[in-house]
Write an enzyme that holds these catalytic residues in place. Structure first.
Site, mmCIF file in Angstrom:
data_model
loop_
_atom_site.group_PDB
_atom_site.id
_atom_site.type_symbol
_atom_site.label_atom_id
_atom_site.label_comp_id
_atom_site.label_asym_id
_atom_site.label_seq_id
_atom_site.Cartn_x
_atom_site.Cartn_y
_atom_site.Cartn_z
ATOM 1 N N SER A 22 -32.815 -35.559 -17.491
ATOM 2 C CA SER A 22 -33.970 -35.137 -18.301
ATOM 3 C C SER A 22 -34.664 -36.324 -18.958
ATOM 4 C CB SER A 22 -33.539 -34.112 -19.357
ATOM 5 O OG SER A 22 -32.450 -34.594 -20.115
ATOM 6 N N ASN A 110 -25.054 -30.778 -27.507
ATOM 7 C CA ASN A 110 -25.670 -29.462 -27.735
ATOM 8 C C ASN A 110 -26.280 -29.332 -29.130
ATOM 9 O OD1 ASN A 110 -24.702 -29.070 -25.207
ATOM 10 N ND2 ASN A 110 -23.117 -27.581 -25.764
ATOM 11 N N HIS A 156 -70.693 -5.969 -26.308
ATOM 12 C CA HIS A 156 -70.816 -5.698 -24.861
ATOM 13 C C HIS A 156 -71.764 -6.692 -24.196
ATOM 14 C CE1 HIS A 156 -69.044 -1.816 -25.978
ATOM 15 N NE2 HIS A 156 -69.953 -1.798 -26.940
ATOM 16 N N SER A 277 -73.889 -33.198 -12.009
ATOM 17 C CA SER A 277 -73.470 -32.751 -10.688
ATOM 18 C C SER A 277 -73.700 -33.885 -9.702
ATOM 19 C CB SER A 277 -74.292 -31.518 -10.293
ATOM 20 O OG SER A 277 -74.357 -31.410 -8.888
ATOM 21 N N LYS A 283 -78.593 -30.945 -13.201
ATOM 22 C CA LYS A 283 -77.506 -30.267 -13.908
ATOM 23 C C LYS A 283 -76.920 -31.101 -15.052
ATOM 24 C CE LYS A 283 -75.520 -26.887 -12.707
ATOM 25 N NZ LYS A 283 -74.772 -26.540 -11.483
ATOM 26 N N ASN A 285 -73.554 -30.206 -17.148
ATOM 27 C CA ASN A 285 -72.533 -29.157 -17.174
ATOM 28 C C ASN A 285 -71.632 -29.244 -18.406
ATOM 29 O OD1 ASN A 285 -73.414 -28.226 -14.663
ATOM 30 N ND2 ASN A 285 -72.135 -29.732 -13.587
ATOM 31 N N GLU A 290 -65.571 -25.978 -20.684
ATOM 32 C CA GLU A 290 -64.915 -25.265 -19.575
ATOM 33 C C GLU A 290 -63.449 -25.667 -19.472
ATOM 34 O OE1 GLU A 290 -68.792 -24.397 -16.759
ATOM 35 O OE2 GLU A 290 -67.525 -26.104 -16.287
ATOM 36 N N TYR A 317 -24.814 -22.716 -25.340
ATOM 37 C CA TYR A 317 -25.691 -23.602 -24.575
ATOM 38 C C TYR A 317 -25.512 -23.384 -23.082
ATOM 39 C CZ TYR A 317 -27.929 -27.712 -22.620
ATOM 40 O OH TYR A 317 -28.754 -28.535 -21.885
ATOM 41 N N GLN A 322 -32.471 -26.875 -20.924
ATOM 42 C CA GLN A 322 -33.153 -28.158 -20.767
ATOM 43 C C GLN A 322 -34.619 -27.942 -20.363
ATOM 44 O OE1 GLN A 322 -31.046 -31.704 -19.193
ATOM 45 N NE2 GLN A 322 -32.354 -31.467 -17.400
#
Ligand code: ARG
Length: 458
Positions: A22, A110, A156, A277, A283, A285, A290, A317, A322
């Site tokens: 790890s 642990n 809506h 773009s 464009k 963006n 986003e 444990y 992990q």
């Protein structure tokens, strides 16, 4: 060499070692592991495992190591140690020799990993709390600058009633204030130290665990050793808070993307947070927004992932645990990035007031006003609602706004309508009437801004 080599006669398969190690991700716990180790060494003095001199030597070496990992944390990655706990121990033995081999007395990886991760989570909560507050501050400033920017409010995704850009900003302040309070709650709950729980049954040395907890900045020691080493509730809680907050941020992003769209054109985003773009030269963006909206997914994924990992795990444990780290590291990094990015986006926006106002005037956003006007003239609301529905239909057929209909035309829908209907249909009147607590009336919004500034120390 692994910490546990004695019982084994064959070396680990390389593929297993790679699968099992790890260190490539838990190297991020280096500082916490060292700080926990210093505290543990002090506890070992209280039970006569270490002399004061030995402890001082260990502490000095550990502090040196701490400075090393602070200046170059990623240097750890060149080691082939199994995990950060093994790495710290190896380094310590490298520095102080056999004395380093005494440190793990009465301790297990642990309780060690549980402690390290809690310490890390606590530190992260502090950083996140600051970022959540900074974004609230940015939103309050935006609100302050846009109290007069009237725009349509939606239900809506249909224009419903006029609101102001300020009122919209303050809605997100409320969401983030709840995120902040959730973080504080979670912090208080995770503020107990597992150190001294041993592998699962408790340490065999009569250590004062509450004192040890205090040295590490925890409010107390945990109460049950089995629970201490298997509890990852703090990970679940933080991921759930992150998930909720990311949902808030994704809705913020979506609103802003819509406000910035050619279709609404209520705001213009800064060049600093947009991209072009490769094909279409016209464009610009809203990539930052986003990405905030999109990154919400991986945070929800991390929460679901660890919930499924922990579900049905037997006490105490298990190596499954992990898997707690990569998800929380990534999710909290992502949340922090998004909080910063949202503040950056706000910093450069231009609110196009004329366009907002024009849109607020369209779409019959003042229809409720006409109904309230009729109510004031003694017509029951349900009947008024019906009359206004018919008036809106008539106005749509003529291609006009309600306030553009002649008094004669309006009177045909209800004879109680008089000349005083026109001021009642104005945007200013629509806003001002909503002066009960939490409403969009300019007086309420000004109060809400002052109130938020007080809470945020602005
Ligand atoms: N690398 C392990 C983890 O992150 C540390 C604990 C190892 N404990 C054990 N009994 N193998 O969970």
């Amino acid at each position: 060499m692994a910490l546990w080599g004695g019982r084994f006669s064959q070396a680990a398969d390389d593929r297993f070692k790679q699968f099992n190690d790890s260190l490539p991700f838990d190297y991020r716990l280096a500082e916490q592991d060292i700080i926990g180790s210093v505290a543990w060494s002090k506890a070992l003095v209280t039970v006569n495992v270490l002399s004061a001199q030995e402890q001082a030597a260990l502490e000095a070496a550990l502090n040196e190591l701490l400075a090393e990992v602070r200046s170059a944390p990623e240097a750890i990655l060149s080691s082939d140690a199994e995990d950060i706990h093994s790495w710290v121990e190896q380094k310590l033995i490298g520095q102080v020799g056999d004395l380093g081999k005494k440190l793990h007395t009465g301790r297990s990886r642990n309780d060690q990993v549980a402690t390290d991760l809690k310490l890390w989570c606590k530190g992260e909560v502090e950083v996140l709390l600051a970022a959540v507050r900074e974004l609230q501050q940015a939103l309050v400033l935006t609100a302050e600058q846009n109290q007069d920017a009237v725009m349509p409010g939606y239900t809506h995704l249909q224009r419903a009633q006029p609101v102001t850009f300020a009122h919209w900003s303050l809605a997100y302040v409320e969401m983030l204030a709840r995120d902040e309070s959730r973080l504080q709650d979670a912090f208080n709950r995770m503020n107990t130290s597992p150190l001294g729980a041993g592998a699962l049954a408790g340490t065999a040395y009569p250590i004062d665990r509450d004192q040890l907890a205090g040295w590490l900045g925890f409010s107390a020691a945990t109460r049950n050793s089995l629970d201490s080493v298997s509890d990852r509730d703090h990970v679940l809680e933080l991921l759930s808070i992150a998930s909720i907050s990311m949902i808030h941020l994704s809705r913020f992003a979506e609103d802003m993307i819509f406000f910035n769209s050619g279709e609404s054109g209520f705001i213009e985003l800064s060049d600093r947070v947009t991209s072009g773009s490769s094909l279409m030269p016209q464009k610009k963006n809203p990539d930052a927004l986003e990405l905030i909206r999109g990154k919400c997914g991986r945070v929800q994924g991390a929460l679901t992932g660890i919930m499924m990992t922990l579900k049905g795990l037997p006490l105490a444990y298990n190596k499954d645990m992990q898997e707690d780290k990569e998800g929380i590291f990534d999710a909290l990094d992502t949340w922090l990035d998004c909080l910063h990015m949202a503040a950056l986006v706000l910093d450069g926006i231009q609110v196009r007031r004329p366009r907002c106002q024009e849109a607020a005037q369209q779409g019959y956003a003042n229809a409720t006003e006409l109904a309230d006007y009729l109510v004031a003239k003694g017509i029951p609301f349900r009947e008024a609602h019906h009359i206004v529905g018919a008036a809106v239909l008539g106005a749509i057929q003529q291609g006009k706004a309600l306030e553009a209909l002649s008094l004669e035309t309006l009177k045909a829908f209800s004879p109680v309508i008089e000349e005083d209907v026109y001021p009642a249909l104005s945007l200013a009147s629509c806003l001002e009437k909503r002066c009960a607590k939490g409403g969009v009336a300019p007086s309420q919004v000004a109060f809400a801004i002052a109130d938020a500034k007080g809470r945020l120390g602005m």
